[in-house]
Scaffold this active site. Structure first.
Site, PDB file in Angstrom:
ATOM      1  N   SER A 128       0.850  -1.193   0.000  1.00 57.17           N
ATOM      2  CA  SER A 128       0.000   0.000   0.000  1.00 57.17           C
ATOM      3  C   SER A 128       0.881   1.237   0.000  1.00 57.17           C
ATOM      4  O   SER A 128       2.022   1.200   0.490  1.00 57.17           O
ATOM      5  CB  SER A 128      -0.897   0.008   1.242  1.00 57.17           C
ATOM      6  OG  SER A 128      -1.587   1.240   1.369  1.00 57.17           O
ATOM      7  N   TYR A 141      -1.936  -0.569  10.421  1.00 58.49           N
ATOM      8  CA  TYR A 141      -2.030  -0.878   8.995  1.00 58.49           C
ATOM      9  C   TYR A 141      -0.754  -0.451   8.269  1.00 58.49           C
ATOM     10  O   TYR A 141      -0.192  -1.220   7.471  1.00 58.49           O
ATOM     11  CB  TYR A 141      -3.244  -0.178   8.399  1.00 58.49           C
ATOM     12  CG  TYR A 141      -3.497  -0.508   6.948  1.00 58.49           C
ATOM     13  CD1 TYR A 141      -4.032  -1.736   6.581  1.00 58.49           C
ATOM     14  CD2 TYR A 141      -3.209   0.409   5.938  1.00 58.49           C
ATOM     15  CE1 TYR A 141      -4.273  -2.046   5.245  1.00 58.49           C
ATOM     16  CE2 TYR A 141      -3.447   0.108   4.609  1.00 58.49           C
ATOM     17  CZ  TYR A 141      -3.982  -1.114   4.268  1.00 58.49           C
ATOM     18  OH  TYR A 141      -4.203  -1.412   2.944  1.00 58.49           O
TER      19      TYR A 141
END
Length: 244
Positions: A128, A141
């Site tokens: 990501s 995350y």
């Protein structure tokens, strides 16, 4: 297309969103595709699995190998995100995100290496842009995605001489079912859609197919001299400086 004719691919989290687009692209390019996630997948051959279970990754790889006789492509896509600042996140929540987003890909790679060694296969990890930057409330995350990028480099270094290539893709804002739910939770969803589009130099948000196209290239022999890289797919968002 027959780019992956005779090859077998495993895509985790392939029932929806980015994972589904990847599975479809690999299938359209000729691969036999298996998906692995919680619940059944009516579109693909699949393995129902809970990736929080440390035994699950090895079981998934073994089942795919038993059913197909080989494994050429592993795409580690499954993951989730829970918002919280570090001081507000419980240890249980932190550890669960680590297990799904980072430990499961590690264990899947570990279990798949003998198969991939035999086929000179490819691994593509879905990271990501939050493994490079970070949005508020995304401590865990971002940590897991930064870990995925680091793991990608390590696998490429340790196993490249065996014919195994490992790369990562770092998507930005991609229009998926989950992002649509998030948009609809905004006070003015239409205004939010316009705003999120304007922050991207290409003038739009991403589509799952944008990610899938790059994954297919990285899994193919066309990228045979590419290893240990993390490719950002974000419409130029991260290179655009904010106005004062």
């Amino acid at each position: 297309m027959t780019r992956f004719a005779g090859k077998v691919a495993l895509v985790t989290g392939g029932r929806m969103g980015i994972g589904q687009a990847i599975a479809r692209r690999l299938r359209d390019d000729g691969a036999r595709v298996f998906t692995a996630q919680r619940g059944a997948d009516p579109e693909f051959e699949h393995v129902e699995v809970d990736l929080t279970d440390a035994e699950a990754p090895a079981q998934v790889v073994a089942e795919v190998a038993n059913r197909s006789g080989r494994l050429d492509i592993l795409v580690n896509n499954a993951g989730f995100m829970q918002e919280a600042r570090a001081e507000d996140m419980t240890l249980d929540a932190w550890e669960r995100m680590i297990r799904v987003n980072l430990t499961a890909p590690f264990l899947l790679i570990k279990a798949a290496l003998p198969q991939l060694r035999a086929t000179k296969g490819a691994i593509v990890n879905i990271g990501s842009i939050e493994g490079i930057g970070c949005n508020p409330l995304h401590a865990a995350y971002s940590a897991t995605k930064a870990g995925i990028h680091g793991l990608t480099r390590a696998i490429a270094v340790d196993h490249g001489a065996e014919g195994i290539r490992c790369n990562a893709v770092a998507p930005g804002w991609i229009d998926t079912e989950l992002s649509e739910v998030y948009i609809e939770s905004m006070p003015d969803p239409a205004a939010f859609r316009r705003q999120i589009g304007r922050i991207h130099p290409v003038g739009r948000t991403g589509r799952p197919e944008d990610v899938a196209a790059l994954v297919a290239w990285l899994a193919s022999e066309e990228s045979g001299f590419v290893a240990g890289q993390t490719y950002v797919v974000d419409g130029g968002r991260m290179v655009k400086l904010p106005l004062p």
